[in-house]
Write a protein that holds these residues in place. Structure first.
Motif, PDB file in Angstrom:
ATOM      1  N   GLY A  40      35.309  39.795  48.521  1.00 27.25           N
ATOM      2  CA  GLY A  40      36.291  39.405  49.313  1.00 27.25           C
ATOM      3  C   GLY A  40      37.012  40.713  49.532  1.00 27.25           C
ATOM      4  N   LEU A  41      38.272  41.013  50.201  1.00 28.27           N
ATOM      5  CA  LEU A  41      38.794  42.230  50.748  1.00 28.27           C
ATOM      6  C   LEU A  41      39.033  43.112  49.257  1.00 28.27           C
ATOM      7  N   GLU A  42      39.597  42.478  48.316  1.00 28.31           N
ATOM      8  CA  GLU A  42      39.758  43.058  46.956  1.00 28.31           C
ATOM      9  C   GLU A  42      39.282  42.485  45.825  1.00 28.31           C
ATOM     10  N   LEU A  43      39.037  43.059  44.653  1.00 28.78           N
ATOM     11  CA  LEU A  43      38.869  42.706  43.476  1.00 28.78           C
ATOM     12  C   LEU A  43      39.834  41.992  42.850  1.00 28.78           C
ATOM     13  N   ARG A  44      39.501  40.952  42.070  1.00 28.24           N
ATOM     14  CA  ARG A  44      40.261  40.181  41.269  1.00 28.24           C
ATOM     15  C   ARG A  44      40.291  40.927  39.890  1.00 28.24           C
ATOM     16  N   SER A  45      41.333  40.480  39.094  1.00 27.34           N
ATOM     17  CA  SER A  45      41.256  41.316  37.942  1.00 27.34           C
ATOM     18  C   SER A  45      40.035  41.011  36.969  1.00 27.34           C
ATOM     19  N   THR A  46      39.704  39.693  36.903  1.00 27.67           N
ATOM     20  CA  THR A  46      38.655  39.454  36.181  1.00 27.67           C
ATOM     21  C   THR A  46      37.361  39.894  36.658  1.00 27.67           C
ATOM     22  N   GLU A  47      37.301  39.976  38.031  1.00 30.17           N
ATOM     23  CA  GLU A  47      35.878  40.734  38.584  1.00 30.17           C
ATOM     24  C   GLU A  47      36.303  42.272  38.124  1.00 30.17           C
ATOM     25  N   HIS A  48      37.026  42.870  38.055  1.00 26.43           N
ATOM     26  CA  HIS A  48      37.352  44.180  37.822  1.00 26.43           C
ATOM     27  C   HIS A  48      36.994  44.493  36.328  1.00 26.43           C
ATOM     28  N   ASP A  49      37.370  43.648  35.370  1.00 27.77           N
ATOM     29  CA  ASP A  49      37.308  43.685  34.100  1.00 27.77           C
ATOM     30  C   ASP A  49      35.672  43.479  33.788  1.00 27.77           C
TER      31      ASP A  49
END
Length: 119
Positions: A40-49
């Motif tokens: 997507g346009l931004e990373l979700r917090s779970t994806e970032h982690d």
């Protein structure tokens, strides 16, 4: 025409840079495939982690493999020196073998039991 020291050093640096670029590409591909289900346009917090954890584990594994490689290389070089001449046995302990940045930072300090044996 034989290459001079400057040319050899430049070639070594290019090889190191190529290896680092390949490492980053592999890590990026692997971690992206594992952690990003739907880009997507931004990373979700779970994806970032997940990405942070994946990259940390990837670099840890590269460091472990690198340390083992250089230890084995050093050991084999010492064995070759010892076999080549009896006088080389004492010289092999004083021969300085350059360490990779990964090995110098991760090699454990001598244990107390080793220090006690010396006393």
């Amino acid at each position: 025409m034989a290459p001079n020291q400057h040319d050899l050093e430049r070639i070594r640096q290019q090889i190191v840079l190529a290896n680092i670029q390949e490492l980053i590409q592999k890590m990026t591909r692997r971690c992206f495939d594992v952690c990003i289900a739907m880009p997507g346009l931004e990373l979700r917090s779970t994806e970032h982690d997940c990405l942070a954890n994946c990259m940390d584990r990837f670099m840890d594994s590269v460091q472990v493999v690198s340390c083992q490689y250089f230890r084995r290389r050093r050991r084999h070089q010492q064995i070759r020196l010892a076999r080549s001449s009896p006088a080389a046995t004492s010289a092999s302990t004083s021969t300085s073998i350059p360490k990779s940045p990964a090995t110098s930072a991760s090699e454990p300090a001598p244990s107390a039991s080793n220090e006690e044996k010396v006393k």
